[in-house]
Design an enzyme around this catalytic site. Structure first.
Site, PDB file in Angstrom:
ATOM      1  CD  GLU A  47      -8.971  67.831  55.373  1.00 37.34           C
ATOM      2  OE1 GLU A  47      -8.674  68.640  54.470  1.00 37.34           O
ATOM      3  OE2 GLU A  47      -8.646  66.621  55.345  1.00 37.34           O
ATOM      4  CB  CYS A  85     -15.240  63.932  55.864  1.00 35.33           C
ATOM      5  SG  CYS A  85     -15.187  62.427  56.845  1.00 35.33           S
ATOM      6  CG  HIS A 124      -9.996  63.547  56.785  1.00 37.73           C
ATOM      7  ND1 HIS A 124     -10.319  64.494  55.838  1.00 37.73           N
ATOM      8  CD2 HIS A 124     -11.004  62.611  56.747  1.00 37.73           C
ATOM      9  CE1 HIS A 124     -11.467  64.158  55.258  1.00 37.73           C
ATOM     10  NE2 HIS A 124     -11.906  63.030  55.794  1.00 37.73           N
TER      11      HIS A 124
HETATM   12  N1  PCA Z   1     -14.626  59.493  56.557  1.00 35.25           N
HETATM   13  C1  PCA Z   1     -15.395  59.770  55.358  1.00 35.25           C
HETATM   14  C2  PCA Z   1     -16.816  59.893  55.814  1.00 35.25           C
HETATM   15  C3  PCA Z   1     -16.868  59.362  57.209  1.00 35.25           C
HETATM   16  C4  PCA Z   1     -15.455  59.230  57.607  1.00 35.25           C
HETATM   17  O1  PCA Z   1     -15.065  58.918  58.748  1.00 35.25           O
HETATM   18  C5  PCA Z   1     -14.866  60.950  54.549  1.00 35.25           C
HETATM   19  O2  PCA Z   1     -13.660  61.231  54.636  1.00 35.25           O
HETATM   20  O3  PCA Z   1     -15.631  61.592  53.841  1.00 35.25           O
END
Ligand code: PCA
Length: 211
Positions: A89, A151, A173
């Site tokens: 990200e 996140c 992610h």
């Molecule tokens: N993914 C979510 C919140 C917790 C996670 O592991 C997200 O992408 O916001």
């Protein structure tokens, strides 16, 4: 040196969150230590934590970890079901728009993560170098939106909390374990962290996207 690596608890319709397993698996690992030509040897030990998927708790939990461990580098991991690659990200936005309730039942819509804070922060990790280092292990991509759920909120908290310091922070992610096995993601995270330790200015190679 210490690296803070965070994962998240399961949430929504996901019974497992691979990022919790990765955080637990890599705790105590030493990253780096061998010097590339001309650069000083640097090594760092991973401290880790599994965070609640709760808007109200995640920022305080992170603050507590930063105080306790005083890390030099922070990498937070989150699950992005549906993605096929590790998504490094680049941006966190000061906006919550929750598609589903969090694990405490809260579903804020169109409110800031932190009122009065900047609209957005860029990651302070060298994500292009990290993605390149992880690519031999697993598919990687750069991402220009961490979403508007917990996140993104965590990434925003981390970048806000570290904005007046030399601590570098960012977010990755990861796909579900049926797309990329947890062990493979862990190995890719180690490679990416090695690159982060030895790269102070990110590589200037094209990496953008049109969406
Ligand atoms: N993914 C979510 C919140 C917790 C996670 O592991 C997200 O992408 O916001």
């Amino acid at each position: 040196m210490r690296i803070l690596l965070t994962g998240f608890e399961p949430f929504g319709d996901q019974a497992q969150n691979p990022t919790a397993q990765i955080a637990e698996e890599l705790v105590g690992c030493t990253i780096g230590g061998s010097s590339a030509a001309g650069t000083p040897a640097q090594s760092a030990t991973i401290v880790s934590a599994v965070l609640p998927v709760e808007f109200a708790a995640v920022g305080l939990a992170l603050e507590h970890l930063l105080q306790t461990h005083q890390p030099e580098l922070v990498l937070s991991l989150g699950l992005a079901a549906g993605t096929q690659a590790l998504r490094f990200e680049r941006v966190a936005i000061n906006l919550i728009d929750a598609r589903i309730p969090d694990n405490a039942g809260a579903q804020p819509v169109d409110v800031p993560v932190l009122p009065g804070a900047p609209n957005a922060y860029f990651t302070t990790l060298p994500v292009k170098a990290m993605a390149a280092a992880a690519r031999p292990v697993a598919a990687t991509t750069l991402s220009y939106s961490a979403g508007s759920y917990v996140c993104n909120a965590l990434m925003f908290h981390a970048l806000h909390a570290t904005s007046v310091s030399a601590v570098r922070a960012g977010f990755l992610h990861v796909p579900t374990a049926d797309v990329i096995p947890v062990k493979t993601v862990s190995a890719a995270v180690v490679s990416a962290l090695e690159a982060a330790l030895t790269t102070l200015s990110d590589v200037a190679e094209p990496g953008g996207s049109i969406y």
